[in-house]
Write an enzyme that holds these catalytic residues in place. Structure first.
Site, PDB file in Angstrom:
ATOM      1  N   LYS A  43     -16.283  16.330  11.215  1.00 45.14           N
ATOM      2  CA  LYS A  43     -14.843  16.621  11.280  1.00 45.14           C
ATOM      3  C   LYS A  43     -14.087  15.698  10.337  1.00 45.14           C
ATOM      4  O   LYS A  43     -14.082  14.475  10.513  1.00 45.14           O
ATOM      5  CB  LYS A  43     -14.298  16.436  12.702  1.00 45.14           C
ATOM      6  CG  LYS A  43     -12.880  16.997  12.846  1.00 45.14           C
ATOM      7  CD  LYS A  43     -12.159  16.531  14.095  1.00 45.14           C
ATOM      8  CE  LYS A  43     -11.561  15.186  13.856  1.00 45.14           C
ATOM      9  NZ  LYS A  43     -10.378  15.276  12.928  1.00 45.14           N
ATOM     10  N   GLU A  78      -2.792  -4.432  10.734  1.00 48.91           N
ATOM     11  CA  GLU A  78      -3.095  -3.597   9.569  1.00 48.91           C
ATOM     12  C   GLU A  78      -1.926  -2.649   9.291  1.00 48.91           C
ATOM     13  O   GLU A  78      -1.562  -1.844  10.142  1.00 48.91           O
ATOM     14  CB  GLU A  78      -4.368  -2.790   9.807  1.00 48.91           C
ATOM     15  CG  GLU A  78      -4.841  -2.054   8.553  1.00 48.91           C
ATOM     16  CD  GLU A  78      -6.054  -1.188   8.796  1.00 48.91           C
ATOM     17  OE1 GLU A  78      -6.110  -0.524   9.852  1.00 48.91           O
ATOM     18  OE2 GLU A  78      -6.947  -1.167   7.929  1.00 48.91           O
ATOM     19  N   CYS A 126      -9.110   0.480   3.537  1.00 54.04           N
ATOM     20  CA  CYS A 126      -9.395  -0.565   4.537  1.00 54.04           C
ATOM     21  C   CYS A 126      -9.835  -1.865   3.874  1.00 54.04           C
ATOM     22  O   CYS A 126      -9.857  -2.903   4.502  1.00 54.04           O
ATOM     23  CB  CYS A 126     -10.484  -0.092   5.482  1.00 54.04           C
ATOM     24  SG  CYS A 126     -11.963   0.412   4.619  1.00 54.04           S
TER      25      CYS A 126
HETATM   26  O1  TXE Z   1      -7.202   7.063  11.657  1.00 51.76           O
HETATM   27  P1  TXE Z   1      -7.623   7.666  13.032  1.00 51.76           P
HETATM   28  P2  TXE Z   1      -6.016   7.553  10.814  1.00 51.76           P
HETATM   29  C1  TXE Z   1      -6.576   2.669   9.989  1.00 51.76           C
HETATM   30  C2  TXE Z   1      -5.214   2.513   9.402  1.00 51.76           C
HETATM   31  C3  TXE Z   1      -4.533   3.795   9.776  1.00 51.76           C
HETATM   32  C4  TXE Z   1      -5.057   3.933  11.183  1.00 51.76           C
HETATM   33  C5  TXE Z   1      -4.919   5.368  11.621  1.00 51.76           C
HETATM   34  O2  TXE Z   1      -4.535   1.459  10.054  1.00 51.76           O
HETATM   35  O3  TXE Z   1      -3.136   3.698   9.820  1.00 51.76           O
HETATM   36  O4  TXE Z   1      -6.429   3.555  11.102  1.00 51.76           O
HETATM   37  O5  TXE Z   1      -5.381   6.175  10.515  1.00 51.76           O
HETATM   38  C6  TXE Z   1     -10.270  11.280  14.326  1.00 51.76           C
HETATM   39  N1  TXE Z   1     -11.958  10.951  19.187  1.00 51.76           N
HETATM   40  N2  TXE Z   1      -7.527   3.264   9.060  1.00 51.76           N
HETATM   41  O6  TXE Z   1      -4.945   8.325  11.522  1.00 51.76           O
HETATM   42  O7  TXE Z   1      -6.474   8.096  13.855  1.00 51.76           O
HETATM   43  C7  TXE Z   1      -9.136  11.756  13.440  1.00 51.76           C
HETATM   44  O8  TXE Z   1      -8.874  13.135  13.640  1.00 51.76           O
HETATM   45  C8  TXE Z   1     -12.585  11.382  18.072  1.00 51.76           C
HETATM   46  C9  TXE Z   1      -8.544   2.414   8.501  1.00 51.76           C
HETATM   47  O9  TXE Z   1      -6.707   8.231   9.701  1.00 51.76           O
HETATM   48  O10 TXE Z   1      -8.531   6.665  13.561  1.00 51.76           O
HETATM   49  C10 TXE Z   1      -9.679  11.470  12.056  1.00 51.76           C
HETATM   50  O11 TXE Z   1     -10.569  12.493  11.658  1.00 51.76           O
HETATM   51  N3  TXE Z   1     -12.002  11.419  16.848  1.00 51.76           N
HETATM   52  C11 TXE Z   1      -9.748   3.238   8.104  1.00 51.76           C
HETATM   53  C12 TXE Z   1     -10.446  10.168  12.263  1.00 51.76           C
HETATM   54  O12 TXE Z   1     -10.726  10.110  13.667  1.00 51.76           O
HETATM   55  C13 TXE Z   1     -10.734  10.977  16.743  1.00 51.76           C
HETATM   56  C14 TXE Z   1      -9.378   4.456   7.301  1.00 51.76           C
HETATM   57  C15 TXE Z   1      -9.632   8.934  11.890  1.00 51.76           C
HETATM   58  O13 TXE Z   1      -8.416   9.013  12.599  1.00 51.76           O
HETATM   59  C16 TXE Z   1     -10.000  10.509  17.867  1.00 51.76           C
HETATM   60  C17 TXE Z   1      -8.333   5.199   7.952  1.00 51.76           C
HETATM   61  C18 TXE Z   1     -10.679  10.507  19.128  1.00 51.76           C
HETATM   62  N4  TXE Z   1     -10.074  10.084  20.237  1.00 51.76           N
HETATM   63  C19 TXE Z   1      -7.448   4.603   8.815  1.00 51.76           C
HETATM   64  N5  TXE Z   1      -8.748  10.155  17.435  1.00 51.76           N
HETATM   65  C20 TXE Z   1     -10.759   2.474   7.272  1.00 51.76           C
HETATM   66  N6  TXE Z   1     -11.359   1.448   7.839  1.00 51.76           N
HETATM   67  O14 TXE Z   1     -11.034   2.872   6.151  1.00 51.76           O
HETATM   68  C21 TXE Z   1      -8.710  10.388  16.107  1.00 51.76           C
HETATM   69  N7  TXE Z   1      -9.895  10.891  15.681  1.00 51.76           N
END
Ligand code: TXE
Length: 492
Positions: A186, A396, A295
């Site tokens: 996904k 972050e 990140c």
């Molecule tokens: O990440 P999310 P997002 C950090 C950064 C960013 C924050 C949120 O601070 O602002 O994370 O970013 C799926 N069960 N990083 O919104 O929400 C979601 O649909 C299963 C750092 O991108 O964590 C997406 O496909 N899946 C990071 C994926 O998880 C779930 C890079 C990431 O979503 C879920 C990106 C659940 N309960 C963001 N909730 C890095 N380290 O590179 C969400 N998802």
């Protein structure tokens, strides 16, 4: 370089559907989400908001494909992965424009980094699987021999974020299928387009149907359904730390293998003895590449006191020269932030910084790009802070915002660098070899770059410690994650 008109040639994302059993199909409950273009702030299509039933459908396809795929020779798997890599390269321009339209990043960045790295991910693991050996031990004097079978797990789940969409999506899928697993994957609901296009590329490369299944939708519904599914035996996740914790809570009682690559708040430590010009140029990149939405960005900059004022003047001058613009413009250095919600989150942190007496040295304001008034554009922002304990040095932000502050000694900066809940990466600028080794040994992170940033060798272990995650991706670490080791002992 793509021009704006060409961007409109990307198929409207109304075409985005799930890719299950080698076919594009609609979500069973016909539930859809809007897909936004960050550069314009407008909806440009729909994506499926898949349900548990869609995830079960994908799981069944993967489960059916597993017996045959897991018995495919590694030469055959290698051939197919390398073919996928070649087709990704053949579709570079189209994929780069799709990535840019979905994420808001400059097309130039997608062409130079995101899409080539997605191709490299498949090529690397197409080759690595031909070298992935297991071990054996002769028990001398006991007439016995032990050997290890490294067997694929079965059906695994791969969930990826919006910041480097195809780059991180394929970073998980490639080793998973190379190791003989079948996948339910996904992408982020915020950036679905290139994952959608990957489906047809895999079919064209001859990947058997059901080996890779792509379901789109919200994390809390579609993502959660993948985590909860009893038939999906391992989860490889990249995203926010809070989400990683939530996933671990659900997955732990189900005894699933977990790889969590989470957030970071990475120190960029600059000593006076560094190669100054190289440091300055690279620090602009490590601060603002991808609008700071990586990140690994060095978002906390610590500068040795003796060069602090010079650095401050030179760095701010370079940041002010960065051009914020439409992602399709060749001159654009900083594109749009990924979503309205994320733009607000970053702006909120700039207000927090002001409340904490941070000094905005440049940036901090929304940018109105002519013709794209509703796009999510923000000036690259440099904030001088007085303490490492402030919220913007501890949390972050994940946007084009960095902090700077001076330090007097190695001991002081090491303590500040480590005093944060994250532990992903650190960058160190010095020409002192003994200091390099002292610092590299004591920095509480998974990755240390010395006199460079984001230089990646895919053979190396990738991941963080503390709140930056669990496990390592890359190289044989990834193939070990996606296999189970079984020891066989024979007495003869
Ligand atoms: O990440 P999310 P997002 C950090 C950064 C960013 C924050 C949120 O601070 O602002 O994370 O970013 C799926 N069960 N990083 O919104 O929400 C979601 O649909 C299963 C750092 O991108 O964590 C997406 O496909 N899946 C990071 C994926 O998880 C779930 C890079 C990431 O979503 C879920 C990106 C659940 N309960 C963001 N909730 C890095 N380290 O590179 C969400 N998802």
């Amino acid at each position: 370089m793509a021009n704006r008109e060409k961007q409109d040639e990307i198929p409207a994302s109304t075409g985005i559907r799930n890719y299950i059993n080698g076919q594009y199909i609609n979500p069973i409950q016909d539930n859809w989400l809007d897909n936004y273009c960050p550069a314009t702030g407008e909806v440009y299509g729909k994506i499926p908001n898949s349900s548990k039933a869609d995830v079960e459908n994908a799981h069944l396809a993967a489960k059916s494909a597993f017996p045959s795929w897991s018995q495919t020779t590694f030469e055959e798997r290698s051939r197919i992965l390398i073919k996928i890599s070649e087709l990704l390269e053949d579709n570079l321009q189209r994929l780069a424009e799709a990535e840019s339209k979905d994420n808001g990043k400059p097309v130039s960045l997608a062409k130079e980094v995101d899409i080539p790295r997605a191709a490299s991910n498949f090529r690397f693991f197409g080759n690595a699987i031909t070298q992935f050996a297991s071990e054996s031990h002769e028990s001398v004097g006991q007439d016995a021999i032990n050997f290890t079978l490294r067997q694929p797990i079965g059906v695994v789940g791969c969930i990826s974020p919006w910041n480097l969409p195809l780059y991180l999506f394929t970073w998980k899928i490639a080793p998973a299928i190379a190791a003989g697993n079948c996948v339910v994957a996904k992408p982020s609901e915020v950036t679905p387009m290139t994952a959608y296009l990957l489906g047809e590329i895999c079919t064209a490369a001859g990947l058997p149907k059901g080996v890779l299944n792509i379901v789109h939708g919200l994390g809390t519904t579609t993502g959660q359904a993948i985590i909860e599914h009893p038939g999906i035996k391992a989860i490889s996740f990249t995203g926010g730390t809070a989400t990683g914790a939530q996933i671990a809570k659900v997955a732990a009682p189900l005894f699933k293998k977990l790889s969590l690559e989470l957030g970071g708040k990475n120190p960029n430590i600059i000593f006076a003895d560094c190669d100054y010009d190289d440091m300055l140029t690279t620090t602009v990149r490590s601060s603002f590449s991808n609008q700071g939405q990586i990140c690994l960005c060095g978002s906390r900059i610590f500068v040795e006191a003796s060069i602090y004022d010079k650095f401050k003047t030179d760095f701010v001058a370079k940041v002010k020269a960065l051009k914020v613009g439409h992602p399709s413009e060749a001159s654009t250095n900083i594109g749009a932030l990924v979503s309205k919600q994320h733009f607000k989150k970053v702006m909120d942190y700039i207000e927090i910084a002001k409340a904490e007496h941070g000094k905005i040295l440049c940036g901090g304001n929304k940018v109105v790009v002519k013709g794209y008034e509703n796009g999510y554009y923000l000036e690259p922002t440099v904030i001088e802070v007085v303490s490492n304990d402030c919220r913007i040095n501890q949390e972050e932000i994940f946007g084009p915002v960095v902090t700077i502050m001076p330090f007097e000694s190695e001991v002081e900066v090491l303590e500040m660098a480590n005093k944060v809940k994250y532990g992903l990466s650190a960058t160190l600028w010095t020409n002192d070899l003994k200091r390099t080794m002292r610092m590299a040994n004591q920095l509480q992170v998974g990755i240390v770059w010395i006199n460079t940033w984001m230089m990646r060798d895919l053979r190396t272990p990738f991941g963080g410690v503390k709140a930056s995650g669990i496990g390592r991706e890359g190289g044989f670490e990834a193939l070990r994650f996606f296999t189970e080791a079984k020891n066989v002992c024979i007495k003869y």
